[in-house]
Structure formats: structure tokens, C-alpha cells
Design a protein around this motif. Structure first.
Motif, short mmCIF file in Angstrom:
data_model
loop_
_atom_site.label_atom_id
_atom_site.label_comp_id
_atom_site.label_asym_id
_atom_site.label_seq_id
_atom_site.Cartn_x
_atom_site.Cartn_y
_atom_site.Cartn_z
N SER A 63 100.28 3.28 1.32
CA SER A 63 99.91 2.46 0.16
C SER A 63 100.55 1.09 0.19
CB SER A 63 100.30 3.18 -1.13
OG SER A 63 99.62 4.40 -1.26
N TRP A 64 101.77 0.99 0.74
CA TRP A 64 102.47 -0.29 0.74
C TRP A 64 101.68 -1.39 1.43
CZ3 TRP A 64 105.00 -3.62 -1.62
CH2 TRP A 64 105.61 -4.71 -0.98
N PRO A 65 101.06 -1.16 2.60
CA PRO A 65 100.30 -2.26 3.22
C PRO A 65 99.20 -2.81 2.31
CG PRO A 65 100.66 -0.51 4.82
CD PRO A 65 101.12 0.02 3.47
N LYS A 66 98.59 -1.96 1.49
CA LYS A 66 97.55 -2.42 0.56
C LYS A 66 98.15 -3.29 -0.53
CE LYS A 66 95.02 1.84 1.31
NZ LYS A 66 94.68 3.13 0.71
N VAL A 67 99.30 -2.86 -1.08
CA VAL A 67 99.95 -3.65 -2.14
C VAL A 67 100.49 -4.95 -1.54
CG1 VAL A 67 101.86 -3.69 -3.79
CG2 VAL A 67 100.52 -1.59 -3.50
N ARG A 68 101.11 -4.87 -0.37
CA ARG A 68 101.65 -6.07 0.30
C ARG A 68 100.57 -7.10 0.53
NH1 ARG A 68 102.35 -4.54 5.53
NH2 ARG A 68 104.41 -3.64 5.31
N ALA A 69 99.39 -6.67 0.92
CA ALA A 69 98.29 -7.59 1.23
C ALA A 69 97.90 -8.44 0.01
CB ALA A 69 97.08 -6.82 1.74
N ALA A 70 98.14 -7.91 -1.18
CA ALA A 70 97.82 -8.67 -2.39
C ALA A 70 98.78 -9.86 -2.56
CB ALA A 70 97.90 -7.76 -3.61
N GLY A 71 99.99 -9.77 -2.00
CA GLY A 71 100.97 -10.86 -2.12
C GLY A 71 101.73 -10.85 -3.42
N ARG A 72 101.11 -10.34 -4.46
CA ARG A 72 101.72 -10.20 -5.78
C ARG A 72 101.60 -8.75 -6.21
NH1 ARG A 72 99.98 -15.43 -9.41
NH2 ARG A 72 101.14 -16.92 -8.15
N LEU A 73 102.51 -8.35 -7.07
CA LEU A 73 102.48 -6.98 -7.57
C LEU A 73 103.10 -6.92 -8.95
CD1 LEU A 73 105.61 -5.58 -7.30
CD2 LEU A 73 105.05 -5.98 -4.92
N CYS A 74 102.80 -5.86 -9.64
CA CYS A 74 103.45 -5.60 -10.92
C CYS A 74 104.30 -4.35 -10.73
CB CYS A 74 102.43 -5.38 -12.03
SG CYS A 74 103.21 -5.19 -13.66
N ALA A 75 105.58 -4.46 -11.06
CA ALA A 75 106.49 -3.31 -11.04
C ALA A 75 106.56 -2.78 -12.47
CB ALA A 75 107.86 -3.75 -10.55
N SER A 76 105.92 -1.63 -12.70
CA SER A 76 105.96 -1.00 -14.01
C SER A 76 107.08 0.02 -14.00
CB SER A 76 104.63 -0.31 -14.32
OG SER A 76 103.57 -1.24 -14.41
N ILE A 77 108.11 -0.21 -14.81
CA ILE A 77 109.22 0.72 -14.92
C ILE A 77 108.73 1.83 -15.83
CG2 ILE A 77 111.61 1.02 -15.67
CD1 ILE A 77 111.91 -2.08 -15.06
N LEU A 78 108.49 3.00 -15.26
CA LEU A 78 107.85 4.07 -16.01
C LEU A 78 108.74 4.59 -17.13
CD1 LEU A 78 106.02 6.07 -13.21
CD2 LEU A 78 105.16 4.22 -14.64
N ALA A 79 108.09 5.03 -18.20
CA ALA A 79 108.78 5.55 -19.38
C ALA A 79 108.84 7.07 -19.32
CB ALA A 79 108.03 5.12 -20.64
#
Length: 166
Positions: A63-79
Motif C-alpha cells: 500500500s505504501w507505494p500507492k500512498v507515496r505516489a500521491a506525494g501528499r497524505l493525510c495521517a488520521s490518528i485513529l480514535a
């Protein structure tokens, strides 16, 4: 130089005594049609000036290569209570977001609804860290939610039950 052989199972057991937050990293696929994401337990503040965070991702992650390709990401700190989201994003399902409620963040990345907090980031560096990549990202936007964070400790997920002042 001192060298020793560390048993991997024992290493996991000992390091599992350190509670960690559960953070969903998500981006939009290169075709700009689908959200993609994964869960990490190593997410931390790195610098105030400039505002930077860092996290680690296994080299084996698909999954990381797909997220990395976007260049930006949102880190959602789960509740606390978002264990099903953690399990979905940790799975090998083709559409991990099928049953996850999300919206686009200010920077255009998938933001998990109901997260304890979120941090929009732009990836700046990726370093080798053994069997993981150490990623550094510049903070673009951030905010907090409600409730308590989801925590991983000794192989279990749950909320923080009691805190005392440091």
C-alpha cells in the motif's frame, strides 16, 4: 564492534511493551479515483521549525507505494472505537475504504471521519531503516477531533483508560 543475534520474536515481545498510537496514512491513487491507505504505529513529531513528522513503513508494504505516489497524505490518528478501520486498512482487501467513512482534507487527501486528530503532510524524504523506510513529511494542515486515541499495546487495540499528569 559488538555484534549479537537478537531473536525476532523476543524483540517483538519486548518492544510490544511500548504503547503506540494507531495512525492511518491515506492518499489518492495515481489515477485520482480511489483512496488508498495503510496503518502505522510509528508516527511522531520530528520538528517544530519547520513543522515535520516522521513515520516508518515496512519495505514489504504493497500500500505504501500507492500512498507515496500521491506525494501528499493525510495521517488520521485513529480514535478509540475505530478498531474496525485499523483492521480494514491493515488488510490485503483490494478496496480497503469500502466500509470507511472519509472526506477530502484541506490538502486533498482522504481524512478518516471521527479520527482523534489529523495531520495533512507532503512527503519530503525517505530514508533506509533496515526492513523499513523512515519517512519525513512536512505538515501542511492539522487539527484535533474528540475522544481518546486508539492505542496498540502488547498485541491489543484499545483506548487509554487512565492518564495522570507528567
Amino acid at each position: 564492534m559488538l555484534t549479537s543475534t537478537i531473536d525476532q520474536a523476543h524483540y517483538r515481545t519486548v518492544m510490544g511493551n511500548l504503547p503506540t498510537g494507531v495512525v492511518a496514512l491515506s492518499g489518492i491513487t495515481a489515477d485520482a479515483e480511489h483512496p488508498c491507505g495503510l496503518v502505522v504505529g510509528t508516527f511522531q513529531s520530528l520538528s517544530l521549525d519547520p513543522p515535520l513528522v516522521s513515520f516508518s513503513v515496512a519495505h514489504t508494504s504493497t500500500s505504501w507505494p500507492k500512498v507515496r505516489a500521491a506525494g501528499r497524505l493525510c495521517a488520521s490518528i485513529l480514535a478509540a472505537g475505530q478498531e474496525p478501520i485499523c483492521r480494514a486498512l491493515s488488510s490485503k482487501q483490494p478496496d480497503k475504504f469500502a466500509d470507511i467513512d472519509w472526506s477530502l482534507s484541506e490538502a486533498g487527501s482522504p481524512r478518516i471521519t471521527g479520527a482523534h486528530a489529523y495531520v495533512d503532510c507532503e512527503i519530503t524524504h525517505e530514508l533506509d531503516g533496515g526492513d523499513h523506510a523512515i519517512v519525513i513529511a512536512r505538515v501542511l494542515h492539522m487539527d484535533t477531533g474528540h475522544g481518546e486515541p486508539l492505542v496498540f499495546h502488547q498485541g491489543r487495540l484499545g483506548g487509554i483508560r487512565q492518564l495522570t499528569a507528567a
